[in-house]
Design an enzyme around this catalytic site. Structure first.
Site, PDB file in Angstrom:
ATOM      1  N   ASP A  39      54.501  23.689  -6.075  1.00 32.18           N
ATOM      2  CA  ASP A  39      53.812  22.064  -5.400  1.00 32.18           C
ATOM      3  C   ASP A  39      52.561  21.633  -6.200  1.00 32.18           C
ATOM      4  O   ASP A  39      52.616  20.679  -7.166  1.00 32.18           O
ATOM      5  CB  ASP A  39      53.894  22.231  -4.088  1.00 32.18           C
ATOM      6  CG  ASP A  39      53.907  21.072  -2.952  1.00 32.18           C
ATOM      7  OD1 ASP A  39      54.074  20.119  -4.410  1.00 32.18           O
ATOM      8  OD2 ASP A  39      53.363  20.682  -2.470  1.00 32.18           O
ATOM      9  N   GLY A 123      57.840  31.474  -1.234  1.00 33.92           N
ATOM     10  CA  GLY A 123      56.854  31.560  -1.589  1.00 33.92           C
ATOM     11  C   GLY A 123      56.292  32.056  -0.039  1.00 33.92           C
ATOM     12  O   GLY A 123      56.329  32.817   0.863  1.00 33.92           O
ATOM     13  N   TYR A 125      56.688  29.500   2.246  1.00 31.51           N
ATOM     14  CA  TYR A 125      57.868  29.717   3.699  1.00 31.51           C
ATOM     15  C   TYR A 125      58.156  31.244   3.814  1.00 31.51           C
ATOM     16  O   TYR A 125      59.588  30.455   5.357  1.00 31.51           O
ATOM     17  CB  TYR A 125      58.988  28.313   3.268  1.00 31.51           C
ATOM     18  CG  TYR A 125      58.147  27.224   3.409  1.00 31.51           C
ATOM     19  CD1 TYR A 125      56.146  27.077   3.811  1.00 31.51           C
ATOM     20  CD2 TYR A 125      58.570  26.302   3.421  1.00 31.51           C
ATOM     21  CE1 TYR A 125      56.007  25.863   4.184  1.00 31.51           C
ATOM     22  CE2 TYR A 125      58.003  24.797   3.594  1.00 31.51           C
ATOM     23  CZ  TYR A 125      56.744  25.232   3.324  1.00 31.51           C
ATOM     24  OH  TYR A 125      55.660  23.673   4.197  1.00 31.51           O
TER      25      TYR A 125
HETATM   26  P1  ADP Z   1      57.430  27.347  -0.614  1.00 30.54           P
HETATM   27  O1  ADP Z   1      56.819  27.205   0.233  1.00 30.54           O
HETATM   28  O2  ADP Z   1      58.308  26.662  -1.166  1.00 30.54           O
HETATM   29  O3  ADP Z   1      57.822  28.786   0.061  1.00 30.54           O
HETATM   30  P2  ADP Z   1      55.894  28.391  -3.268  1.00 30.54           P
HETATM   31  O4  ADP Z   1      55.660  27.088  -3.982  1.00 30.54           O
HETATM   32  O5  ADP Z   1      54.901  29.178  -2.053  1.00 30.54           O
HETATM   33  O6  ADP Z   1      57.319  27.235  -2.115  1.00 30.54           O
HETATM   34  O7  ADP Z   1      57.020  29.159  -3.551  1.00 30.54           O
HETATM   35  C1  ADP Z   1      58.693  28.940  -3.807  1.00 30.54           C
HETATM   36  C2  ADP Z   1      58.247  30.061  -4.778  1.00 30.54           C
HETATM   37  O8  ADP Z   1      58.219  29.342  -6.397  1.00 30.54           O
HETATM   38  C3  ADP Z   1      57.616  31.833  -5.406  1.00 30.54           C
HETATM   39  O9  ADP Z   1      59.240  32.055  -5.288  1.00 30.54           O
HETATM   40  C4  ADP Z   1      56.769  31.747  -5.963  1.00 30.54           C
HETATM   41  O10 ADP Z   1      56.793  32.444  -6.790  1.00 30.54           O
HETATM   42  C5  ADP Z   1      57.218  30.241  -7.026  1.00 30.54           C
HETATM   43  N1  ADP Z   1      56.354  30.190  -8.080  1.00 30.54           N
HETATM   44  C6  ADP Z   1      55.216  29.598  -7.859  1.00 30.54           C
HETATM   45  N2  ADP Z   1      54.230  28.656  -8.697  1.00 30.54           N
HETATM   46  C7  ADP Z   1      55.605  28.233  -9.953  1.00 30.54           C
HETATM   47  C8  ADP Z   1      55.910  27.870 -10.875  1.00 30.54           C
HETATM   48  N3  ADP Z   1      55.020  27.416 -11.535  1.00 30.54           N
HETATM   49  N4  ADP Z   1      56.482  27.751 -11.734  1.00 30.54           N
HETATM   50  C9  ADP Z   1      58.031  28.261 -10.646  1.00 30.54           C
HETATM   51  N5  ADP Z   1      57.969  28.535  -9.519  1.00 30.54           N
HETATM   52  C10 ADP Z   1      56.944  29.111  -9.009  1.00 30.54           C
END
Ligand code: ADP
Length: 178
Positions: A39, A123, A125
């Protein structure tokens, strides 16, 4: 002509903000005001206009999806969806499946042909990747079977380990479909 849904799914490793696809999906939180993880990366890359657009939309309940322009991204649109915080209950899978289906429906309604998903909820969550991959791929297959406008769904994983999990999941579903 045979509409093979497996030919329309692809796994890639990298940074979702760099993709030149019609839409990237953001694993947002209910406020749509940005956050950490993917995000934060999407908001940083898209620029402050993205937050302006999100503010106009307001909140987004878990399992639903909202669409904005991609602003400074190469992607034309960002589809913001809110995954469940993992609890270990059956409801998790329903909500996560809803994220994929609602995002794909919104994409199709907006003429999107290529779309990339991060591993929603995997991630902060806390959703285990092997469980989430099954839900993500199943929901995507179900959607693609009834849709012919979306040409490519990319599962964009951040690590080789996560990509390997997705690869296995797709392979085993493909075997059982044959
Ligand atoms: P959530 O809060 O839905 O768990 P997160 O952002 O913490 O979302 O993580 C979701 C996934 O996105 C994780 O597997 C993380 O490693 C991955 N992630 C983080 N940054 C990026 C990025 N720039 N591009 C693709 N995936 C990413």
């Amino acid at each position: 002509m045979r509409n093979n849904v497996f030919d329309r799914m692809e796994i890639q490793i990298g940074d979702i903000t760099k993709l030149a696809v019609d839409a990237i999906v953001n694993a947002a939180n209910q406020t749509l005001k940005g956050g950490g993880g993917v995000d934060g990366a999407i908001h940083r890359a898209a620029g402050p206009q993205l937050l302006d657009e999100c503010r106009k939309i307001g909140e987004c309940p878990t399992g639903e999806a909202r669409i904005t322009r991609g602003c400074n991204l190469d992607a034309k649109y960002v589809i913001h969806t809110v995954g469940p915080v993992y609890s270990g209950k059956p409801q998790d899978a329903e909500l996560l499946a809803a994220c994929y289906k609602n995002s794909l429906r919104l994409a199709a309604e907006n003429g999107v042909r290529t779309i990339a998903f991060p591993a929603i909820s995997c991630g902060v969550y806390g959703y285990p990747v092997n469980e989430a991959a099954k839900v993500a791929v199943e929901a995507t297959i179900e959607f693609l079977k009834n849709n012919s406008s979306i040409e490519k769904v990319i599962f964009l994983l951040f690590s080789e380990q996560d990509a390997a999990v997705y690869r296995k999941t797709i392979e085993s579903m493909q075997e059982s479909a044959e």
